[in-house]
Design a protein around this motif. Structure first.
Motif, PDB file in Angstrom:
ATOM      1  N   LYS A 183       0.829  -1.209   0.000  1.00  0.00           N
ATOM      2  CA  LYS A 183       0.000   0.000   0.000  1.00  0.00           C
ATOM      3  C   LYS A 183       0.863   1.258   0.000  1.00  0.00           C
ATOM      4  N   VAL A 184       1.951   1.226   0.768  1.00  0.00           N
ATOM      5  CA  VAL A 184       2.844   2.388   0.816  1.00  0.00           C
ATOM      6  C   VAL A 184       3.526   2.593  -0.533  1.00  0.00           C
ATOM      7  N   ALA A 185       3.907   1.500  -1.194  1.00  0.00           N
ATOM      8  CA  ALA A 185       4.552   1.618  -2.503  1.00  0.00           C
ATOM      9  C   ALA A 185       3.608   2.232  -3.524  1.00  0.00           C
ATOM     10  N   LEU A 186       2.344   1.820  -3.513  1.00  0.00           N
ATOM     11  CA  LEU A 186       1.370   2.398  -4.441  1.00  0.00           C
ATOM     12  C   LEU A 186       1.143   3.880  -4.147  1.00  0.00           C
ATOM     13  N   ALA A 187       1.091   4.234  -2.856  1.00  0.00           N
ATOM     14  CA  ALA A 187       0.929   5.644  -2.495  1.00  0.00           C
ATOM     15  C   ALA A 187       2.160   6.457  -2.893  1.00  0.00           C
TER      16      ALA A 187
END
Length: 275
Positions: free
Chosen positions: A77-81
């Motif tokens: 999720k952090v990578a996508l954000a």
């Protein structure tokens, strides 16, 4: 040049720094007085800030960030954000570079005989665009664009257009006038004069300004999410508001990595342009 000829020249050396006629002296004294007045007018409680109790409280707060949440689901999720934040900053900077260049042309006086009738109103528009912070632009645009990265991208674009437009205009006005004057004397139209004489001289500087603002917009895009503009900032506001410090630490680490990556890419691009 002989010494006698040099002595007859009308040029004079500037006065020494510590002299009543030195402008640098009076400017420095004014700045010193302003800084002194700032310290006197602000209620800066240095004793509380530097106390042992404050240091212990800060240490406890920092300790809550460890260990960070490194579960695969949350890291994904952090990578996508992070990608969303990077895209917001890149697209916002691109829009600002285009808009800034379009506004820089009427905001600059290209030669002494140029009437530059649109210079004052265009510079007023650029002042208005950059005087409103990105957070305020995002809050205003959320009303029409809704939550998500669109409002953040437009907010970055509007604010950065004001910044780059002013910088581009100054670069155009300070370009060496010789090549442009040679083309104008041959009857070349103003548009071609800009494309073939002025733009090649200032293009490296314009690219450098744009890369620098992209670095700044990475940080700004991460903050814009606090008002719901998407990206890492939105995750940071959410998890920090719930006191989920481990997840917050992961988001902060992603921000640091993203800023370092963009700084490295920008430095590499500058070195390649300098060759």
């Amino acid at each position: 040049m002989r010494p006698k000829q040099a002595a007859n020249l009308p040029y004079r050396l500037p006065p020494p720094l510590f002299h009543a006629r030195s402008r640098a002296l009076w400017i420095s004294l004014s700045l010193l007085a302003l800084v002194s007045a700032s310290f006197w007018s602000l209620d800066l409680q240095w004793s509380a800030f530097l106390s042992l109790e404050a240091a212990q409280s800060m240490a406890r707060f920092v300790g809550e960030f460890f260990p960070p949440d490194l579960t695969p689901r949350f890291v994904n999720k952090v990578a996508l954000a992070s990608l969303e934040t990077l895209a917001m900053s890149a697209l916002g900077t691109l829009l600002a570079a285009i808009g800034g260049l379009l506004l820089a042309l009427p905001a600059s006086r290209t030669h002494a005989a140029d009437p530059a009738l649109a210079r004052a109103p265009t510079r007023l528009l650029l002042n208005a665009l950059r005087s409103v912070p990105e957070l305020v632009w995002a809050a205003l645009l959320l009303i029409s664009a809704g939550l998500g990265p669109l409002a953040g991208t437009l907010a970055l674009g509007l604010h950065t257009t004001g910044v780059l437009g002013r910088l581009f205009a100054e670069s155009i006005e300070n370009a060496p006038p010789g090549p442009a004057a040679a083309l104008r004397s041959q009857g070349v139209p103003a548009g071609r004069v800009f494309l073939y004489a002025t733009l090649p001289q200032v293009l490296p500087q314009l690219v450098s300004y744009t890369l620098y603002r992209w670095e700044n917009n990475i940080r700004a895009a991460a903050i814009l999410g606090v008002v719901g503009a998407g990206g890492l900032g939105q995750m940071l506001a959410f998890h920090l508001g719930l006191f989920q410090m481990g997840k917050t630490a992961t988001v902060l680490a992603a921000m640091l990595v993203l800023v370092a990556l963009v700084d490295g890419l920008s430095a590499l691009a500058r070195r390649l342009m300098a060759r």
